[in-house]
Structure formats: C-alpha cells, structure tokens
Design an enzyme around this catalytic site. Structure first.
Site, PDB file in Angstrom:
ATOM      1  CD  GLU A   1      -1.517  -4.842  11.068  1.00  0.00           C
ATOM      2  OE1 GLU A   1      -0.623  -4.824  11.476  1.00  0.00           O
ATOM      3  OE2 GLU A   1      -2.846  -4.416  10.267  1.00  0.00           O
TER       4      GLU A   1
ATOM      5  N   GLY B   1      -5.038  -2.126   4.831  1.00  0.00           N
ATOM      6  CA  GLY B   1      -4.189  -2.740   4.383  1.00  0.00           C
ATOM      7  C   GLY B   1      -4.680  -4.188   4.500  1.00  0.00           C
ATOM      8  NE  ARG B   2      -6.893  -3.651  11.223  1.00  0.00           N
ATOM      9  CZ  ARG B   2      -5.723  -2.436  10.599  1.00  0.00           C
ATOM     10  NH1 ARG B   2      -5.225  -2.516  10.379  1.00  0.00           N
ATOM     11  NH2 ARG B   2      -6.333  -1.651  11.730  1.00  0.00           N
TER      12      ARG B   2
ATOM     13  CD  GLU C   1       9.289  -6.113   7.112  1.00  0.00           C
ATOM     14  OE1 GLU C   1       8.985  -4.495   6.359  1.00  0.00           O
ATOM     15  OE2 GLU C   1       9.116  -6.509   8.141  1.00  0.00           O
TER      16      GLU C   1
ATOM     17  CG  HIS D   1      -5.580 -35.846  16.773  1.00  0.00           C
ATOM     18  ND1 HIS D   1      -5.280 -37.005  17.072  1.00  0.00           N
ATOM     19  CD2 HIS D   1      -6.501 -35.696  15.242  1.00  0.00           C
ATOM     20  CE1 HIS D   1      -6.765 -37.570  16.506  1.00  0.00           C
ATOM     21  NE2 HIS D   1      -7.657 -37.297  15.477  1.00  0.00           N
TER      22      HIS D   1
ATOM     23  CE  LYS E   1       5.533  -1.517   9.814  1.00  0.00           C
ATOM     24  NZ  LYS E   1       4.416  -0.378   9.443  1.00  0.00           N
TER      25      LYS E   1
ATOM     26  CE  LYS F   1      -3.741   2.452   2.791  1.00  0.00           C
ATOM     27  NZ  LYS F   1      -4.838   2.441   3.811  1.00  0.00           N
TER      28      LYS F   1
HETATM   29  O1  F6P Z   1       2.744  -3.328   9.777  1.00  0.00           O
HETATM   30  C1  F6P Z   1       1.898  -3.208   9.045  1.00  0.00           C
HETATM   31  C2  F6P Z   1       1.004  -2.770   8.381  1.00  0.00           C
HETATM   32  O2  F6P Z   1       1.279  -1.422   7.970  1.00  0.00           O
HETATM   33  C3  F6P Z   1      -0.081  -3.090   7.987  1.00  0.00           C
HETATM   34  O3  F6P Z   1      -1.108  -2.782   8.526  1.00  0.00           O
HETATM   35  C4  F6P Z   1      -0.394  -3.217   6.232  1.00  0.00           C
HETATM   36  O4  F6P Z   1      -1.012  -4.476   5.895  1.00  0.00           O
HETATM   37  C5  F6P Z   1       1.540  -4.288   5.781  1.00  0.00           C
HETATM   38  O5  F6P Z   1       2.244  -3.527   7.110  1.00  0.00           O
HETATM   39  C6  F6P Z   1       2.156  -3.828   4.800  1.00  0.00           C
HETATM   40  O6  F6P Z   1       1.769  -2.448   4.264  1.00  0.00           O
HETATM   41  P1  F6P Z   1       2.376  -2.503   3.122  1.00  0.00           P
HETATM   42  O7  F6P Z   1       1.179  -3.363   2.063  1.00  0.00           O
HETATM   43  O8  F6P Z   1       2.425  -0.478   3.163  1.00  0.00           O
HETATM   44  O9  F6P Z   1       3.467  -2.821   2.433  1.00  0.00           O
END
Ligand code: F6P
Length: 553
Positions: free
Chosen positions: A362, A276-277, A220, A393, A517, A214
C-alpha cells in the site's frame, strides 16, 4: 531536496553506474564470492538491537553497496528521513506529516508537527497511552465489567487494513505473552461469516468490542460494528445503555464515533499524522495491550524506538533499514525481480507477511512520482510468504528451480518460547536446521557434477541440479519478545521508507484503494434492489444479472 528539481532517477549517474555494475557482475556466482572472500560469512553482517542481520548471501560486493549508498545520497533519502522525523508534511498528496515515530518517542521528547499548535505531539501520545494502560488494567483485573456486571473475558477487534492487520499480527506473534484467560479475536471481512464465527460461541455479557477505524467511515468496519451492536443488544435483551460498557472506539474522528453511539469518553484517539498501516503502536494497538498488558506493550514501543534511533543516526555503512531498502532496489530495478518473499521460521509469525503486504504494497504500489509524473522504473514488489517450514513443502520448489529471481528474507530465533514442553522445545533445532539448510541450498545450489557424483542417471541430472545464486537475508534474534517484534516492524517500516524515497513516490497515501470503494457503493443497490447503475459496463451488468438470478431475485 525539492522533488521538482530532481533529475529523473534512471538518468542519474548513480543509476547508470549501478546498471553498468550489474552487467559486470552478471556471471558472478555466490560460490565465487565466498571462495574469494572467506571472511564474507561474518563480514557481511550487521547488528541492530537484538537483530543480527546477515546479508552475506546477497548478490553484492563492496562496490555494489557503495554504489547503492551513492544512489541513496543522490536521491535525498537522508534529507527526507530527517524531514519525516522532524514533523514535515512529507505526505504531500494529503498534506500530512508522517510521524508514526512519535508514537514511540520517550515522554520527554519534543516532536513538532509542521503547522500544528501546540506543535509538540509527544504529550498527547503519552496521554492516550496512559489512558489505554488504565483501561487495559481495569479490564484485565476485572474491575471493568459489562452491562450485567460480569467481567470481560472476550475482546473482539473490529477493523480492517491497518486497523486490523497490525494488532492481529502482533497478537499472534506475542501469544506466549498474552493473558490466556482472555479470548481475543479480530473481525475484518464484511462477509458476515467473519463476525458470525468470531461471536457464535461467545457470551455477550463478557464481550468487549473494539471498533478500530482511523476515519470511522470505512464501510466494512461500520457495517460489522453495527451488526455486532445488534448482536450484543439482542443477546443481552438490553437497550442502547448497554453499549457504553461493551463498545470502545479507536479513531481520529470523534464526531463519527459519537454518531455511531459510542461515548467519546470511551474513545482512544490518534491523529492524521499516523498512517493506517503505521498505526498499530498507536491506540489501534488497544486489543494487543489488553492481551499482553501495558508493560509488555511499552517494551514493544521501546523496540520500535531502538530501530528508529538507529535509522536516524547510524552511518549509511551500518544502517540496517537503509541496507534492506537498497537491496530491494538492487533486485527490483537492476535484476527485474518482481516479488520479495518474507519467510519467518516461527509459528507465531504466521500473520507477519500479511501485515507486511499492506505496509509495503500500500505504501510503494505507486506509478506516479511525487510530482505526478509517470515513473519509468519499477516500484514496490509483490510481497508474499508464509512461515518457512510450511512453504518448503509448497512453493519453495519455484524459488529453487523456477525461472524467477525471488529475493527472500529468512527470520528465525535461537530460542523457542519458554512455555513449550521440553519435548516441543527440542524440536526447535530441527526447525532451525531447516532454516539454515534452505538459505544454504538457495545460495550455493548443487552442480551437475555433484549430482553425477551421487550416481544420478544422466537424464535426471538437469532436473536434480540446483543453480543456486538465489539471494537471501537472514535475520536472527535470540527470542521473539515484544521488544524484538517492535524492532522487526520498525526495520521494515524504514526499509519501505528508503525505497519510496529513492523511487521519488509518496509512500504515505493510498489513492489506489478509492475507486473500488466508490464503485462498490454504486453497485450495491443493483444487487439488492435491481436498481439501474448508469454507466455500468456490459461485463459487470451481465455479472450482476447472473448474481441476482443465482440468488433467486
Ligand atoms: O482502504 C485502505 C485503507 O484506507 C487503509 O489504508 C486503512 O488502513 C484501512 O483502509 C482502514 O481504514 P480505517 O482505519 O479508516 O477504517
């Protein structure tokens, strides 16, 4: 309702009434509730779309449900719901509208975002969907080729959190509907092993990377995308010109996408009013659309929409997301339940609970209210679970006989997927026999008298007794289709919404992820170069030194 004008939740008469009611019900067992109301098994059920929802095994009476609905009304759940659907900026800490529901609005709908021009966002939603469908059609047909002219046979989605969990979960859920000629993988972890394992057996000439972010600043994702680009160019022995045929971006941030080197013509957009979620039915779902095709993707959106409409219009007495949200309040706030298990009896829903963890935890993992005051009541639960038969199990022992109350949702289907052999389809009854047996055992347990009647040694009786009275909701559908998946996800989205509204928290921000972060960025040079990090605490300083020594630095 203006948040500032709200009475503190735990001081409302509705809250007190529920607390008193909880005391009254304290000694009541589900066995009694079923004995006194033989029609409970069919009476305490609701239907929404294809989902049959049985809440008869919940520790509730008609009075409980009425009191919970009164709490919802008193806390402004319905007003906030209407404000959300209406495009108001209900994500107040980020000053954003919350309009994931517009992602599945029909073409002719009008959904206006407060303060935006042009206000109606539906045309741009459909413009992006159409572009995605066109692109998916070209990739799936082989018309879109890679840099060397070969057709695309592998798709690797690089993203994390909401830019990974949704499409990864849905791809697994809908595997039976996917083009089996296409290999689809998901890379999220910045551990290089993730990208390595996802690409090691792929032919770069046939591989498309989807960089899903987003913000397009998530470290990452950008790190993995950079490594993927280097891998691709190295494998193809090509220059930057190869990127255009092998990389597309899903983002709200065109500038950063261009900075990364992806042509914005190959970018599929979404907007800041999609959290995002809550985004996998936006452009973030492109990998899924490539796998299942645009028609199935639209069926899934129809499923979402069906539950949106239900949530928006169904009366409180038959409103399923409202009910599920309120049941969570009942256990979390009045029974001290700390967690909520979601137990799908479908191999295809193996990632379902992982997806819900982000959606729920979240969203509602907050401890200040909308005005910034500390909340004095429990908010979001720990959400956990894996497909049910495996759990039976492993951890079901604790649910049956442990000391904690763990409300659970059981999700099952009447039909196995069509492509299974007759022999494997026949196993489905055994799967579902386990499903029904577990909710029965959890609710009714086994008394000491019943254990004795089986001839158990007296010293074993306490160990073999099941107290029962463990609440479950059963969600049953005929088949796991794209539409049913959309219905299930929308159901949980709105459940989470209801709870956040009652607790008076902002379910749509996620400030809690920021600190880690920032610290990671500060600590990294200490690991790589041994740089001094001013203000680093003694524990972390010693750990960094130990890490460097272990790495021979
Ligand atoms: O670190 C949490 C977050 O901001 C989430 O809310 C989001 O879904 C995810 O990181 C990834 O963010 P982006 O889509 O901006 O890479």
């Amino acid at each position: 309702m203006n948040a500032d004008s709200r009475t503190r939740l735990d001081r409302t008469p509705e809250w007190s009434a529920l607390a008193a009611h909880r005391e009254e019900l304290a000694g009541t067992h589900l066995r009694e509730l079923f004995e006194t109301d033989p029609a409970r098994g069919t009476g305490y059920t609701l239907q929404v779309g294809d989902l049959y929802v049985d809440y008869s095994k919940q520790l509730v009476t008609e009075d409980t449900l009425r009191l919970l609905r009164e709490l919802a009304a008193a806390t402004g759940v319905f007003e906030l719901r209407d404000a959300m659907f209406g495009g108001a900026r209900i994500n107040t800490t980020e000053n954003r509208a919350v309009l994931h529901t517009a992602l599945r609005a029909p073409r002719d709908a009008v959904v206006e975002v407060d303060g935006e021009t042009p206000g109606n966002v539906v045309p741009k939603v459909h413009e992006v969907l159409d572009r995605m469908a066109d692109f998916a059609g070209r990739v799936r047909s082989g018309e879109w080729t890679g840099h060397t002219g070969r057709r695309i046979r592998n798709v690797v989605n690089i993203g994390i959190g909401g830019s990974d969990l949704g499409p990864a979960m849905a791809y697994e859920a809908l595997r039976a509907f996917t083009d089996r000629g296409l290999t689809v993988r998901f890379v999220s972890n910045v551990d290089g092993a993730d990208l390595h394992e996802a690409t090691r057996d792929l032919d770069a000439a046939e591989t498309l990377f989807i960089v899903a972010s987003k913000t397009f600043t998530t470290i990452e994702t950008i790190t993995n995308a950079t490594s993927a680009r280097n891998w691709l160019l190295g494998e193809l022995k090509a220059g930057q010109e190869a990127v255009a045929k092998h990389f597309v971006a899903l983002s709200t941030n065109a500038e950063k996408v261009a900075d990364f080197g992806i042509d914005t013509a190959n970018m599929f957009e979404f907007w800041d009013w999609v959290g995002g979620r809550y985004s996998y039915d936006s452009a973030i779902g492109l990998s899924l659309m490539l796998a299942i095709g645009p028609d199935r993707f639209r069926e899934m959106l129809d499923g979402f929409r069906l539950v949106d409409e239900h949530f928006r219009t169904a009366p409180p007495e038959s409103n399923v997301p409202l009910l599920l949200g309120l049941l969570g309040i009942w256990y979390g706030n009045f029974h001290d339940a700390q967690s909520h298990a979601v137990l799908p009896y479908s191999h295809y829903l193996s990632r379902f609970t992982a997806y819900l963890q982000q959606l729920d935890m979240e969203s509602n993992g907050k401890s200040v209210d909308r005005d910034g005051h500390p909340v004095e009541w429990q908010t979001g639960p720990v959400v956990w679970g894996t497909p049910g038969t495996n759990g039976q199990h492993a951890y079901y022992q604790l649910i049956h006989q442990g000391t904690k109350l763990i409300p659970a949702d059981f999700i099952g289907f009447a039909e196995p997927v069509a492509e299974l052999s007759e022999e494997l389809k026949a196993q489905h009854d055994l799967l579902m026999a386990n499903f029904f047996a577990q909710t029965q055992a959890l609710a009714f347990g086994k008394t000491a008298e019943e254990v004795r009647a089986e001839g158990a040694l007296e010293e074993q009786v306490p160990h073999r007794t099941f107290r029962g009275n463990h609440p479950t909701t059963t969600i049953l559908a005929r088949e796991l289709t794209p539409s049913v998946l959309g219905q299930l996800i929308a159901l949980y989205e709105h459940k989470v919404f209801v709870q956040g509204a009652v607790w008076n928290i902002d379910s749509f921000d996620q400030w809690g992820v920021e600190l880690g972060k920032v610290l990671a960025k500060r600590v990294e040079p200490a690991l790589t170069e041994g740089a001094d990090v001013p203000g680093l605490d003694a524990s972390s300083r010693a750990l960094v030194a130990k890490y460097r020594a272990l790495r021979g630095r």
